[in-house]
Write an enzyme that holds these catalytic residues in place. Structure first.
Site, short mmCIF file in Angstrom:
data_model
loop_
_atom_site.label_atom_id
_atom_site.label_comp_id
_atom_site.label_asym_id
_atom_site.label_seq_id
_atom_site.Cartn_x
_atom_site.Cartn_y
_atom_site.Cartn_z
N HIS A 26 -24.20 -20.65 -3.53
CA HIS A 26 -25.48 -21.21 -4.37
C HIS A 26 -26.42 -22.16 -3.66
CE1 HIS A 26 -23.86 -23.56 -1.33
NE2 HIS A 26 -24.51 -25.52 -1.90
N ASP B 240 -19.56 -24.12 -1.44
CA ASP B 240 -18.85 -25.53 -1.65
C ASP B 240 -18.62 -25.48 -3.01
OD1 ASP B 240 -20.96 -25.64 0.37
OD2 ASP B 240 -22.42 -27.15 -0.44
N HIS C 292 -18.88 -27.04 -8.28
CA HIS C 292 -20.21 -27.66 -7.28
C HIS C 292 -20.76 -28.83 -8.81
CE1 HIS C 292 -21.51 -28.73 -3.85
NE2 HIS C 292 -22.96 -27.48 -3.70
N ASP D 175 -29.52 -25.85 1.94
CA ASP D 175 -28.84 -25.83 3.43
C ASP D 175 -28.21 -24.75 3.00
OD1 ASP D 175 -27.05 -27.49 1.29
OD2 ASP D 175 -25.79 -27.47 2.85
N HIS D 176 -28.38 -23.68 2.29
CA HIS D 176 -27.72 -22.66 2.06
C HIS D 176 -29.06 -21.20 2.13
CE1 HIS D 176 -23.70 -24.15 1.96
NE2 HIS D 176 -24.45 -25.07 1.22
N HIS E 69 -18.44 -25.82 7.22
CA HIS E 69 -20.08 -27.48 6.41
C HIS E 69 -19.16 -28.44 7.08
CE1 HIS E 69 -21.55 -28.85 2.77
NE2 HIS E 69 -22.50 -27.88 2.89
N HIS F 84 -28.68 -24.50 -3.09
CA HIS F 84 -28.98 -25.46 -2.82
C HIS F 84 -29.35 -25.24 -1.33
CE1 HIS F 84 -25.99 -29.10 -4.31
NE2 HIS F 84 -27.16 -28.92 -5.33
#
EC number: 3.1.26.11
Length: 309
Positions: free
Chosen positions: A63, A212, A141, A67-68, A270, A65
């Site tokens: 996805h 996530d 998510h 942090d990915h 995670h 976000h």
């Protein structure tokens, strides 16, 4: 086949854990590396491993976000700078192409290799070359998020050499033809079917790597009978309400998914920065009554994925 964890933290980097990225090492199988998510500083983490960026063949983004994905433009540029010329394909939700292209355009970065994108809009097969098959399914998510199921094709059975010797079949090119399943006529007139001299096929390995998510049926489908499930564990087993509110999972919820799917090994990642030291390892200890082979992975952990016995 191995999984190497480059980042196992949640949300933002900490001293103990970088943000999300895991490498599937397929060097023996296809002389390649597949990456799943590329959080900030992933390329710096790679410097502490034997991974060569030019070996990265595919990148799967769960996805969008930060942090990915924040490490993606830098990694792509470094792959080019280090002499990468082979094509690279990025799979991910709608928007990943625009994000990468905008980052490269604004920074005036030029790549030395073809870059392809496959934007995912729904559940289905992404890739199948008869050696490996990859399936994506939507997770639950805050934004569009996917999990990936990697299926290795079955390996042909071994040639039963002793059986051939018992029947006084001369060694040589004939063995290769029989191993290929061909029908061979011997000099003495006997006709042999190669399939009669090949052992039971070795089942291919199955890995599920999820982004996530809350608990969802699609997670079970992705993980069905997998040898390994990589599942987020942002919260401890008793923090169910908080996990639900933030669209994440507890360690217990991850184990329940693994149990329903018939998974053999559960790898929890995670991990929130609130869990350090013994508190992090408790996430696995608390759910081993559900899945005995459960562990919390750390940055740079390498997990072998052996064939089924």
């Amino acid at each position: 086949m191995q999984l190497e964890f480059l980042g196992t933290g949640a949300g933002s980097p900490s001293k103990q854990r970088n943000v999300a990225s895991v490498a599937l090492r397929l060097l023996e199988e296809r002389n390649a590396i597949w990456l799943f998510d590329v959080g900030e500083a992933t390329q710096h983490q790679i410097l502490n491993t034997t991974i060569r960026p030019r070996k990265i063949e595919k990148i799967f983004i769960t996805h969008l976000h930060g942090d990915h994905i924040f490490g993606l433009p830098g990694l792509l540029s470094s792959r080019s700078f280090q002499g990468g010329t082979e094509p690279l394909t990025i799979y991910g939700p709608v928007g990943i192409k625009r994000y990468v292209q905008t980052s490269l355009q604004v920074s005036e970065s030029r790549l030395s290799y073809p870059l392809h994108f496959v934007e995912i809009t729904d559940d289905g097969e992404l890739f199948n070359d008869h050696g490996f098959r990859v399936i994506a399914r939507k997770l639950d998510h805050k934004i569009a998020c996917f999990g990936y199921r990697i299926e290795e094709a079955d390996h042909p059975g071994e040639l039963q050499v002793e059986k051939l010797r018992e029947q006084k079949v001369p060694s040589g090119p004939i063995y290769g033809q029989l191993k290929a399943g061909k029908t061979v006529t011997l000099p003495d007139g006997r006709v042999l079917d190669g399939h009669d001299f090949i052992g039971t096929p070795q089942p291919g390995r199955i890995i599920a790597i999820l982004g996530d998510t809350r608990q969802t049926k699609n997670a079970i489908l992705l993980a069905q009978n997998a040898d390994v499930l990589v599942h987020e564990s942002t919260f401890a087993k008793d923090e169910t309400k908080m996990a639900h509110n933030y669209y994440h999972s507890t360690s217990k919820q991850a184990a329940e998914i693994a149990k329903k799917a018939g998974v053999k090994k559960l790898l929890l990642n995670h991990i929130s920065a609130r869990y350090t030291g013994k508190a992090a390892y408790q996430l696995a200890y608390q759910v081993r009554n559900i899945i005995p082979d459960t562990r919390v992975v750390n940055d740079f952990d390498v997990i072998d994925i052996p064939f089924k016995k």
